[in-house]
Write a protein that holds these residues in place. Structure first.
Motif, PDB file in Angstrom:
ATOM      1  N   TYR A  94       0.839  -1.211   0.000  1.00  0.00           N
ATOM      2  CA  TYR A  94       0.000   0.000   0.000  1.00  0.00           C
ATOM      3  C   TYR A  94       0.869   1.255   0.000  1.00  0.00           C
ATOM      4  O   TYR A  94       0.608   2.208  -0.745  1.00  0.00           O
ATOM      5  CB  TYR A  94      -0.926   0.001   1.219  1.00  0.00           C
ATOM      6  CG  TYR A  94      -2.010   1.049   1.140  1.00  0.00           C
ATOM      7  CD1 TYR A  94      -3.228   0.768   0.553  1.00  0.00           C
ATOM      8  CD2 TYR A  94      -1.796   2.343   1.631  1.00  0.00           C
ATOM      9  CE1 TYR A  94      -4.221   1.742   0.453  1.00  0.00           C
ATOM     10  CE2 TYR A  94      -2.769   3.309   1.544  1.00  0.00           C
ATOM     11  CZ  TYR A  94      -3.978   2.998   0.952  1.00  0.00           C
ATOM     12  OH  TYR A  94      -4.953   3.966   0.843  1.00  0.00           O
ATOM     13  N   LYS A  97       2.404   1.790  -3.372  1.00  0.00           N
ATOM     14  CA  LYS A  97       1.429   2.197  -4.382  1.00  0.00           C
ATOM     15  C   LYS A  97       0.899   3.605  -4.137  1.00  0.00           C
ATOM     16  O   LYS A  97       0.437   4.268  -5.069  1.00  0.00           O
ATOM     17  CB  LYS A  97       0.259   1.207  -4.405  1.00  0.00           C
ATOM     18  CG  LYS A  97      -0.734   1.445  -5.521  1.00  0.00           C
ATOM     19  CD  LYS A  97      -1.837   0.389  -5.506  1.00  0.00           C
ATOM     20  CE  LYS A  97      -2.851   0.637  -6.622  1.00  0.00           C
ATOM     21  NZ  LYS A  97      -3.941  -0.399  -6.614  1.00  0.00           N
ATOM     22  N   ASN A  98       0.987   4.074  -2.897  1.00  0.00           N
ATOM     23  CA  ASN A  98       0.400   5.376  -2.540  1.00  0.00           C
ATOM     24  C   ASN A  98       1.440   6.264  -1.852  1.00  0.00           C
ATOM     25  O   ASN A  98       1.348   6.540  -0.648  1.00  0.00           O
ATOM     26  CB  ASN A  98      -0.799   5.168  -1.612  1.00  0.00           C
ATOM     27  CG  ASN A  98      -1.923   4.388  -2.258  1.00  0.00           C
ATOM     28  OD1 ASN A  98      -2.748   4.942  -2.977  1.00  0.00           O
ATOM     29  ND2 ASN A  98      -1.947   3.083  -2.009  1.00  0.00           N
ATOM     30  N   GLY A 132      -7.899   3.791   2.468  1.00  0.00           N
ATOM     31  CA  GLY A 132      -7.681   2.353   2.515  1.00  0.00           C
ATOM     32  C   GLY A 132      -6.608   1.924   3.486  1.00  0.00           C
ATOM     33  O   GLY A 132      -6.477   0.718   3.779  1.00  0.00           O
ATOM     34  N   VAL A 133      -5.836   2.867   4.022  1.00  0.00           N
ATOM     35  CA  VAL A 133      -4.787   2.473   4.955  1.00  0.00           C
ATOM     36  C   VAL A 133      -5.361   2.103   6.316  1.00  0.00           C
ATOM     37  O   VAL A 133      -4.758   1.318   7.058  1.00  0.00           O
ATOM     38  CB  VAL A 133      -3.741   3.607   5.103  1.00  0.00           C
ATOM     39  CG1 VAL A 133      -4.274   4.752   5.962  1.00  0.00           C
ATOM     40  CG2 VAL A 133      -2.433   3.057   5.696  1.00  0.00           C
ATOM     41  N   LEU A 136      -5.905  -1.621   7.020  1.00  0.00           N
ATOM     42  CA  LEU A 136      -4.604  -2.296   7.049  1.00  0.00           C
ATOM     43  C   LEU A 136      -3.873  -2.017   8.357  1.00  0.00           C
ATOM     44  O   LEU A 136      -3.257  -2.919   8.947  1.00  0.00           O
ATOM     45  CB  LEU A 136      -3.754  -1.839   5.862  1.00  0.00           C
ATOM     46  CG  LEU A 136      -4.289  -2.193   4.471  1.00  0.00           C
ATOM     47  CD1 LEU A 136      -3.396  -1.592   3.394  1.00  0.00           C
ATOM     48  CD2 LEU A 136      -4.405  -3.700   4.301  1.00  0.00           C
TER      49      LEU A 136
END
Length: 342
Positions: A94, A97-98, A132-133, A136
Motif C-alpha cells: 500500500y 502504491k500510494n 484504505g490504509v 490495514l
C-alpha cells in the motif's frame, strides 16, 4: 501543578478493535492536552518495521549514525521479524502504491475516527485518497505481537508525555506574562501526540475538522517550541482576522507576497499568513528568554522562518520589542500590526 488523568481509547477506524490498554491522557493546568494515540503508534511501528529511518540526531564523526529514541530502537528490533514473516506485505504494498507525506497518512487515520464521521467530517487533499490504509493499520495493530509491544512501552510513553508536560507548563506560564493575560489557556481544539517512533526533531501538524493534532518527536526542545507555536497560531487566527484590515503596511506587503506561489499555496490567506508569523514570533520570545546570545539566536530564527516563507517575523518582533504589546493582548494587537513595517 494541576494535572488531570483521563481515560483515552484510541479508535483506529471504522473496522477497528482497540489496541492494548488505553494510555493516560494528560491535561495541563494551562489546558494543553497531551495524548498517547494508538493510531500513531501502530502507523509508525509499521513504518519502522519496514525500514523508516529518518532522524535528526546523529552520533559524532566519523560515524554520523542516527540516534533513535530508546523506545524506537526497541520497537524496530522487536518488529523486524514480522517483515520476514510476511505480516507487513500488505502495508508495504500500500505504501509503495500510494506515496504521500506522512502528514497525509496521519490525516487519513485521524479522519476515520467514528465520532468525526458521525459529524460528516472527511479528509481533504491527498488524505482522501488514503482511506484504505485504515483497515490495514487496524489489522496490523491487532496482531498479538503489536499489542504486546504497545503494552510493553505504555509506561515509558507515559513518562515521555509527563516530561513534555512539565516543560510545556513552564512555557505557557511565560506566555501568559508576555501576553499580559493571566487567564490565557491553550485552545481546546489542540491535541498534542508525543511520538518517540519518529525523528527527535519532528513536528507534524494535521487538522481534521475543528481539531488540530500536533504529532511531535521525542526531542523536548523542538516539541516545546512546536506546542507553544501551534497553540498561539490557533489563537492568532482570531487576532489576525480582527485587525489585519487595519494594518496598511502589512496589507501592502501582502499584495506582493501573494504572488509567490509557495507562500500563497501554503498559507492561503493574508490572515492565516499573519497568524503563522505572529505565533512564531511570540513563541520565540517565550523560548528565548534569558538567552546568553540573543542577537545570534534572533538571526538564526529569522533565517529559519525565511526558509518557511515567513517574511514578517522580523518586523513583528521589532514592533514587539518596542513595546507595542504593552497592554493585554486584546487591547494591543491592533497597535502591534499597525506598527510592524515589512
Amino acid at each position: 501543578m494541576a494535572l488531570t488523568f483521563l481515560a483515552s481509547l484510541a479508535s483506529l477506524g471504522l473496522v477497528v478493535a482497540q489496541i492494548g490498554d488505553a494510555p493516560d491522557r494528560l491535561i495541563t493546568a494551562h489546558g494543553v492536552e497531551i495524548s498517547n494515540d494508538g493510531r500513531v503508534f501502530v502507523l509508525f511501528s509499521a513504518l519502522n518495521a519496514l525500514g523508516y529511518s529518518v532522524e535528526t540526531e546523529r552520533k559524532g564523526p566519523p560515524l554520523e549514525a542516527p540516534v533513535f529514541h530508546e523506545i524506537r530502537t526497541r520497537i524496530r528490533e522487536d518488529l523486524r521479524k514480522l517483515d520476514g514473516e510476511g505480516k507487513l506485505d500488505a502495508l508495504k504494498a500500500y505504501f509503495d502504491k500510494n506515496p504521500a507525506q506522512l502528514e497525509a497518512y496521519l490525516q487519513a487515520l485521524f479522519s476515520h475516527d467514528l465520532a468525526l464521521h458521525a459529524l460528516g467530517t472527511a479528509p481533504g487533499g491527498k488524505a482522501k485518497d488514503l482511506a484504505g490504509v485504515a483497515p490495514l493499520i487496524a489489522k496490523f495493530g491487532s496482531l498479538p505481537e503489536v499489542e504486546a509491544l504497545f503494552d510493553k512501552v505504555t509506561v515509558d510513553q507515559r513518562e515521555l508525555a509527563r516530561s513534555l508536560m512539565k516543560e510545556v507548563e513552564r512555557d505557557f506560564a511565560e506566555a501568559r506574562k508576555l501576553l499580559g493575560s493571566p487567564s490565557y489557556r491553550a485552545p481546546t481544539s489542540l491535541v498534542v501526540v508525543p511520538n518517540p517512533l519518529d525523528a527527535h526533531g519532528s513536528a507534524r501538524r494535521v487538522t481534521v475538522g475543528s481539531t488540530t493534532y500536533l504529532v511531535v518527536g521525542p526531542g523536548l526542545e523542538t516539541a516545546r517550541t512546536a506546542v507553544l507555536t501551534a497553540a498561539l497560531e490557533i489563537s492568532a487566527r482570531d487576532w489576525a482576522k480582527a485587525h489585519f484590515s487595519k494594518a496598511p503596511k502589512l496589507k501592502k506587503s501582502w499584495e506582493g507576497l501573494r504572488s509567490v506561489r509557495r507562500i500563497s499555496a501554503q498559507y492561503g490567506s493574508a490572515e492565516r499568513y499573519l497568524a503563522e508569523n505572529l505565533s512564531r514570533v511570540l513563541a520565540f520570545k517565550v523560548r528565548s528568554k534569558g538567552a546568553k546570545d540573543l542577537r545570534s539566536e534572533e538571526e538564526d530564527f529569522f533565517d529559519q522562518t525565511a526558509k518557511d516563507g515567513l517574511r514578517w517575523t522580523r518586523p513583528l518582533l521589532r514592533a514587539l520589542d518596542e513595546g507595542a504589546l504593552s497592554e493585554p493582548l486584546s487591547e494591543s494587537m491592533n497597535r502591534l500590526f499597525q506598527k510592524a513595517n515589512p
